[in-house]
Design an enzyme around this catalytic site. Sequence first.
Site, PDB file in Angstrom:
ATOM      1  N   ASN A 138      25.370  -6.492  34.894  1.00  0.00           N
ATOM      2  CA  ASN A 138      26.776  -6.091  35.050  1.00  0.00           C
ATOM      3  C   ASN A 138      27.464  -6.596  36.310  1.00  0.00           C
ATOM      4  O   ASN A 138      28.686  -6.690  36.347  1.00  0.00           O
ATOM      5  CB  ASN A 138      26.915  -4.570  34.934  1.00  0.00           C
ATOM      6  CG  ASN A 138      26.012  -3.818  35.891  1.00  0.00           C
ATOM      7  OD1 ASN A 138      25.027  -4.348  36.404  1.00  0.00           O
ATOM      8  ND2 ASN A 138      26.340  -2.564  36.135  1.00  0.00           N
ATOM      9  N   LYS A 154      14.155 -12.539  38.737  1.00  0.00           N
ATOM     10  CA  LYS A 154      14.250 -12.495  37.282  1.00  0.00           C
ATOM     11  C   LYS A 154      15.640 -11.957  36.951  1.00  0.00           C
ATOM     12  O   LYS A 154      15.873 -10.753  36.949  1.00  0.00           O
ATOM     13  CB  LYS A 154      13.154 -11.587  36.707  1.00  0.00           C
ATOM     14  CG  LYS A 154      12.801 -11.867  35.236  1.00  0.00           C
ATOM     15  CD  LYS A 154      13.917 -11.571  34.264  1.00  0.00           C
ATOM     16  CE  LYS A 154      14.155 -10.073  34.140  1.00  0.00           C
ATOM     17  NZ  LYS A 154      15.308  -9.789  33.180  1.00  0.00           N
ATOM     18  N   GLU A 182      16.870   1.130  41.944  1.00  0.00           N
ATOM     19  CA  GLU A 182      18.238   1.627  41.786  1.00  0.00           C
ATOM     20  C   GLU A 182      18.449   1.796  40.293  1.00  0.00           C
ATOM     21  O   GLU A 182      18.570   0.814  39.560  1.00  0.00           O
ATOM     22  CB  GLU A 182      19.238   0.649  42.407  1.00  0.00           C
ATOM     23  CG  GLU A 182      20.623   1.253  42.589  1.00  0.00           C
ATOM     24  CD  GLU A 182      21.574   0.865  41.485  1.00  0.00           C
ATOM     25  OE1 GLU A 182      21.822   1.727  40.606  1.00  0.00           O
ATOM     26  OE2 GLU A 182      22.044  -0.269  41.489  1.00  0.00           O
ATOM     27  N   CYS A 201      26.837   1.438  37.332  1.00  0.00           N
ATOM     28  CA  CYS A 201      25.973   2.596  37.551  1.00  0.00           C
ATOM     29  C   CYS A 201      26.647   3.654  38.407  1.00  0.00           C
ATOM     30  O   CYS A 201      26.269   4.826  38.372  1.00  0.00           O
ATOM     31  CB  CYS A 201      24.654   2.164  38.172  1.00  0.00           C
ATOM     32  SG  CYS A 201      24.854   1.178  39.664  1.00  0.00           S
ATOM     33  N   GLU A 256      19.643   0.034  49.316  1.00  0.00           N
ATOM     34  CA  GLU A 256      20.052  -1.352  49.499  1.00  0.00           C
ATOM     35  C   GLU A 256      21.339  -1.359  50.310  1.00  0.00           C
ATOM     36  O   GLU A 256      22.115  -0.411  50.276  1.00  0.00           O
ATOM     37  CB  GLU A 256      20.250  -2.046  48.147  1.00  0.00           C
ATOM     38  CG  GLU A 256      18.960  -2.156  47.347  1.00  0.00           C
ATOM     39  CD  GLU A 256      19.142  -2.885  46.033  1.00  0.00           C
ATOM     40  OE1 GLU A 256      18.365  -3.819  45.767  1.00  0.00           O
ATOM     41  OE2 GLU A 256      20.050  -2.516  45.264  1.00  0.00           O
TER      42      GLU A 256
END
Length: 489
Positions: A162, A185, A265, A299, A472
Amino acid sequence: MTATTPTTSPVRDVPTEVLVDGRWRAATGGGTFEVVDPATEETLCSVADAGPEDGEAALAAAHAAAPEWARVAPRERAELLRAAFETVTARTEQLAALITAECGKTLAESRAEVAYGAEFLRWFAEEAVRAPGLLRRAPAGANQQLVHRRPVGPALLITPWNFPIAMATRKIGPALAAGCPVVIKPAQLTPLTTLAVAEILRDELERRGLPAGVVNVVPTSSAGDVTGPLLADDRLRKLSFTGSTGVGRRLLAQAADQVLSCSMELGGNAPFVVFGDADLEAAVDGAAVAKLRNGGQSCVAANRFLVHESLATEFADRLGARFADLTVGPGAEGNDVGPLIGADAVDSVHALVADAVDHGARVVTGGQRPAGPGYFYPPTVLADVARDARCVHEEIFGPVAPVVAFADDDEGIALANDTPYGLAAYAYTRDLDLAMRAAHELDAGMIGVNRGMVSDASAPFGGTKQSGLGREGGEAGLEEYLETVYVAM
C-alpha cells in the site's frame, strides 16, 4: 534492466529483474509474474519471479558484504543515504507516476508518499552518525564499563503493497545506517517502486566503490517459498515485516527457531474518538484525512468513528456531505479517490458495508459498487452502526467510515480500547485535561490529538498488543538494527 512495456509507460525505465550482489538478472527458474494497474485492470509489465535459489543467493551476497559494510565509516553510510534522498526527491514525478500506476492512489497522494519516503532516507542519513554508546567507571570502582552498538547483521525486509516507497525506505534507511546489508522482498502487487529505489541505491553503491551485496531484491509470487528458507538460515540475523497480523504470527513462529531479532508492524483497528466538546468542523476535517489516505488502505487509517451521542448524527451527515463531493476514478486523471488494490478488496469492503446495513446502519452516502473496469469503491459513511457489526471489529481497508455513538467519556475510551489491536488512535476534544487523559489511556502506539495524521519519519512508528513489536522511524528505528555489546575493561 528490461521491462515488457511500451516506451510511454511510467514503468519504462524500471528494472524488472532480481537484484543480487549488485547485478540485475532473471530469476533462476526464468519465471515472471504480472503487475496490474488497479484503475484499468491492464497489465503494466512482467517482473522476475524469484524462487528459493534466488533468495539464497541474495542472502549469501548480503552475508558476504556484511563485514565490510559494518566497517564502512558512519559518515560514508550517511552520505550514501543522503545522496539517495537527493535522487529520489529529484525524481518525484517519475516515482509518483509509478506509484499511481501500480498502486492506484492519486498523483497528489503519490507525490506526498515520495516526499515521505525520501524523508526516511534523509532522517537515517542523519542518524547514522549518532549511534549511542557509553563509557563509565563501574560502581565498585574496579573497572571501566564500555557499552557500544554494532549492526545486528543481514536483514530480511518484507514490505506491503500500500505504500511501496515509504515502507521500503522506512526499513532500508535504518538498516543501511546501522551497517546491516539487506534482502528485500517487495509485495507482489506493487514491486516496481521498490525496484526503482533499489536501482538508485545500487547505482550509488557502485559509484562509491562500496560492497555490491549491501542491497538485494527478490520479487516473487511465492513469498513463503522464498522467505521460509531464509528464516531457517543462520546467516540471517534480522526480520522486519509490515503486513497482516495473521502473517506476522506465522513469521514470528518461523523466526523463533533462529531466535531472530524481529520488528513487526501489523494490523490495526484505529478508533477516531470525537468527544462531546469537540470542534465538529475540525473533527470532520481530521476524519477525512484519517480515513481517506490511499482510499482507506492504510494500517493507520481511522477504522471506527466513535462519536458522542450529542454529535453523532450531525458528524455523520457532515462527513457524508464531504465524502459525496469527492470524485472517484483513476488516480492519474486528477480524481480525489483512486481504486482499491484488487477485486478481492472490493468484495471484502462491500461485504462489511452489507453486514453493517443488515445490523441496522443507515447509509449516509456511498455503499454501492460501481461498474468496472477498475477496482473502485465510493467513499461511504454509515450512521447508527451497531457495536456488533463486523466493520467495528475488523480492519476495513477501504473508504468506509462507520459511526458509532457513545454516551460519556469513559464509554468512549472503553470502546476505543475494545480491540486486540493498538496501532493508532485519534481523539478530538477542546478540553486539555481530557486530551491528556486520552493520550495516556488510549491503548495505541501512536495517538493523534486533534490531528488526523500521525506519520512522521522523525517519530517512532509502531503499535501495542497484536499490532506489532518494535518501532520504525525516529531514533528508535535505528535501534532495531543494532545490538548492544558490553565490555568490562
